[in-house]
Design a protein around this motif. Sequence first.
Motif, PDB file in Angstrom:
ATOM      1  N   GLU A   1       0.376  23.598  -4.135  1.00 20.31           N
ATOM      2  CA  GLU A   1      -0.264  23.315  -2.848  1.00 20.31           C
ATOM      3  C   GLU A   1      -0.922  21.945  -2.826  1.00 20.31           C
ATOM      4  O   GLU A   1      -0.849  21.221  -1.826  1.00 20.31           O
ATOM      5  N   ILE A   2      -1.583  21.567  -3.895  1.00 20.44           N
ATOM      6  CA  ILE A   2      -2.322  20.292  -3.909  1.00 20.44           C
ATOM      7  C   ILE A   2      -1.388  19.110  -4.041  1.00 20.44           C
ATOM      8  O   ILE A   2      -1.420  18.156  -3.265  1.00 20.44           O
ATOM      9  N   ILE A   3      -0.518  19.172  -5.040  1.00 21.37           N
ATOM     10  CA  ILE A   3       0.357  18.018  -5.290  1.00 21.37           C
ATOM     11  C   ILE A   3       1.526  17.997  -4.316  1.00 21.37           C
ATOM     12  O   ILE A   3       2.034  16.929  -3.964  1.00 21.37           O
ATOM     13  N   GLY A   4       1.952  19.155  -3.825  1.00 19.09           N
ATOM     14  CA  GLY A   4       3.061  19.187  -2.868  1.00 19.09           C
ATOM     15  C   GLY A   4       2.747  18.446  -1.597  1.00 19.09           C
ATOM     16  O   GLY A   4       3.650  17.925  -0.920  1.00 19.09           O
ATOM     17  N   VAL A   5       1.457  18.369  -1.218  1.00 20.57           N
ATOM     18  CA  VAL A   5       1.075  17.623  -0.014  1.00 20.57           C
ATOM     19  C   VAL A   5       1.361  16.141  -0.174  1.00 20.57           C
ATOM     20  O   VAL A   5       1.656  15.427   0.797  1.00 20.57           O
ATOM     21  N   LEU A   6       1.307  15.648  -1.407  1.00 20.61           N
ATOM     22  CA  LEU A   6       1.499  14.212  -1.654  1.00 20.61           C
ATOM     23  C   LEU A   6       2.950  13.795  -1.606  1.00 20.61           C
ATOM     24  O   LEU A   6       3.242  12.604  -1.619  1.00 20.61           O
ATOM     25  N   ARG A   7       3.882  14.726  -1.565  1.00 20.38           N
ATOM     26  CA  ARG A   7       5.296  14.354  -1.537  1.00 20.38           C
ATOM     27  C   ARG A   7       5.641  13.721  -0.207  1.00 20.38           C
ATOM     28  O   ARG A   7       5.310  14.268   0.847  1.00 20.38           O
ATOM     29  N   ALA A   8       6.312  12.570  -0.255  1.00 20.62           N
ATOM     30  CA  ALA A   8       6.740  11.897   0.972  1.00 20.62           C
ATOM     31  C   ALA A   8       8.095  12.423   1.390  1.00 20.62           C
ATOM     32  O   ALA A   8       8.908  12.857   0.565  1.00 20.62           O
TER      33      ALA A   8
ATOM     34  N   ASP B   1       0.834  -1.210   0.000  1.00 15.17           N
ATOM     35  CA  ASP B   1       0.000   0.000   0.000  1.00 15.17           C
ATOM     36  C   ASP B   1       0.864   1.255   0.000  1.00 15.17           C
ATOM     37  O   ASP B   1       0.579   2.213  -0.748  1.00 15.17           O
ATOM     38  N   ARG B   2       1.928   1.253   0.822  1.00 12.14           N
ATOM     39  CA  ARG B   2       2.804   2.428   0.847  1.00 12.14           C
ATOM     40  C   ARG B   2       3.521   2.617  -0.486  1.00 12.14           C
ATOM     41  O   ARG B   2       3.741   3.744  -0.933  1.00 12.14           O
ATOM     42  N   THR B   3       3.889   1.496  -1.111  1.00  9.09           N
ATOM     43  CA  THR B   3       4.555   1.597  -2.407  1.00  9.09           C
ATOM     44  C   THR B   3       3.631   2.225  -3.443  1.00  9.09           C
ATOM     45  O   THR B   3       4.063   3.078  -4.246  1.00  9.09           O
ATOM     46  N   ARG B   4       2.371   1.790  -3.438  1.00 12.22           N
ATOM     47  CA  ARG B   4       1.421   2.393  -4.372  1.00 12.22           C
ATOM     48  C   ARG B   4       1.235   3.885  -4.094  1.00 12.22           C
ATOM     49  O   ARG B   4       1.181   4.700  -5.014  1.00 12.22           O
ATOM     50  N   ILE B   5       1.154   4.229  -2.792  1.00 11.36           N
ATOM     51  CA  ILE B   5       0.985   5.638  -2.447  1.00 11.36           C
ATOM     52  C   ILE B   5       2.216   6.443  -2.855  1.00 11.36           C
ATOM     53  O   ILE B   5       2.104   7.566  -3.393  1.00 11.36           O
ATOM     54  N   ARG B   6       3.408   5.883  -2.629  1.00 18.46           N
ATOM     55  CA  ARG B   6       4.625   6.598  -3.018  1.00 18.46           C
ATOM     56  C   ARG B   6       4.716   6.760  -4.529  1.00 18.46           C
ATOM     57  O   ARG B   6       5.174   7.794  -5.021  1.00 18.46           O
ATOM     58  N   GLU B   7       4.290   5.692  -5.234  1.00 21.40           N
ATOM     59  CA  GLU B   7       4.340   5.795  -6.687  1.00 21.40           C
ATOM     60  C   GLU B   7       3.384   6.873  -7.180  1.00 21.40           C
ATOM     61  O   GLU B   7       3.720   7.650  -8.084  1.00 21.40           O
ATOM     62  N   ARG B   8       2.223   6.938  -6.564  1.00 22.21           N
ATOM     63  CA  ARG B   8       1.289   7.997  -6.941  1.00 22.21           C
ATOM     64  C   ARG B   8       1.867   9.365  -6.584  1.00 22.21           C
ATOM     65  O   ARG B   8       1.728  10.328  -7.357  1.00 22.21           O
ATOM     66  N   ALA B   9       2.483   9.462  -5.396  1.00 20.32           N
ATOM     67  CA  ALA B   9       3.091  10.735  -5.013  1.00 20.32           C
ATOM     68  C   ALA B   9       4.238  11.097  -5.940  1.00 20.32           C
ATOM     69  O   ALA B   9       4.436  12.282  -6.269  1.00 20.32           O
ATOM     70  N   ARG B  10       4.997  10.094  -6.394  1.00 19.65           N
ATOM     71  CA  ARG B  10       6.089  10.375  -7.317  1.00 19.65           C
ATOM     72  C   ARG B  10       5.549  10.881  -8.655  1.00 19.65           C
ATOM     73  O   ARG B  10       6.081  11.832  -9.257  1.00 19.65           O
TER      74      ARG B  10
END
Length: 532
Positions: free
Chosen positions: A235-242, A173-182
């Motif tokens: 602002e929107i996409i920057g929140v997704l950065r891990a 799940d974290r990998t999918r979230i990181r990939e989306r954030a990337r």
Amino acid sequence: MRGANGWLPRLFDIGLWLVVCAPPASAALRLDERDAVVAALAVPLLGGAVAFSRRRPLAALAAPVALSLTTDPEMLTPVYWAALALFGYLAGSRTVAVRPALWFCGTVAAAGLVLCAVVSSDLWGWPSMLLTLLIAVVLPWLLGRYRRQYADLMATGWRLAERMEHEQQAVADRTRIRERARIAGDMHDSLGHDLTLIAVQAGALEVDPTLDARQQAAVGELREAAGAATERLREIIGVLRADDEVPPRAPSEESAEAVVERARASGVDVTLERSGATDDPPPMVGLAVHRVLQESLTNAAKHAPGAGVRVRIARDGDALRLTVESDPAPAGRLPGVASGGSGLVGLDERVRLAGGTLRAEPTDDGGFAVTAELPAAGAAPRTAGPPRPTTSARELELARRRIRRRLLQAVVAPLAVLAGILLLMIPVSLVSSSLSVLDREVYAGLTAGEPRGAVESRLPRFTRDGPPDGAPAAPRGQECAYYSTGLMSSDGYRLCFADGRLVSKSVVGEGGDKNEGEGEGEGEGEGEGEGD
């Protein structure tokens, strides 16, 4: 489930009681009066031990131990060996702590010493008792403890497997979230760059004198909308950065010339210079160069619209250097697009992961320069340190250490106890020899035909551990006792009894003939007199 939890343990306890009570019950019918009474009392006592064996395993083990010591201080009564082994195994499999078992065995060993010294007056019986305790109780206890440890290890393994399964799911799940954030981060970088160029083009059109006021106002609204879209995108996409975001696995296929040409087409005055073999950098380095170049041109267009920008890519040995230097913004130009200030932080992390360093600072003439130095041959990404082991890995390592330690204990403990028993035989031999010395004058005063009680009242409390080497066999029908002639002597006195009286005395051993000859007149005269 109720039957499995209720009836099966009861049936097991009933079967255990029948097994441990069968030998003493059968022995009660053929033993002498005292041992028969003890064997008869063993049946209900062992039944109580079975009842308490689940809650108090060591207390249950004490029952057969006490019965065995009561019958024989050396615990050489086969009637209770099955009970000792079974209760010892159950005590090992049902207890967690080791210290109570050690205290129990130590107490039994001390009680055996007292019984051998006081009741049987035979110190040599104590090593025999310790050997019996080791074989009949300690070894089954170790076997039961190994069984419990194996069961605990299996349970721990299943728990770890279940936990690892959950962790793998969480990692996925974290990998999918990181990939989306990337992907979101790359979208921010690319779209932000394009929106900035749109805003720069709109700004140039806004001051174009060939457009009327209405067209200039529309272009101004377009510039402001592009700037607002860039800010909302950040602002929107920057929140997704891990925080621990890693770079994509492959760099963009867009070359530095393409990035510069696209910026130049948008109205940015940019030039590109190459020096050395800079066309085929390693993947991580190429990605870092692409991101630094793109972000630096975007920042130049944001903060200094209309200023000239110079890009230099040079290779010096194993080092690849990228420099993006912008001139001061021309006076009277429109303000640039607002920035969140996180672009350089992201660039620094990107370059650091590629094994390089980033430097961003204003120039002496009021401009701004971004310099990235990267390894041309590629380098391993820099990390904060070795990864910390997971909880499952730590628990598995601890379980392995416990199993290795306990397996070593299971092997070493019996050997250590056996070595201790062998070492105990040395002081026991010295003490037994010193306490079994019969005074020569007392021996000379003994007369054949005296009652056994009167003779034993003058004898030492302890006897030798069997006859000396070279002693003849005891006469048939007589019970013989052996005493030492001296502390280090290999000979011994032999006193033989029959029908409650002393029937003969002699000196036996390898030097017995000589000693017998020295006391022959008195010894043989007394023997012949009593015989007549």
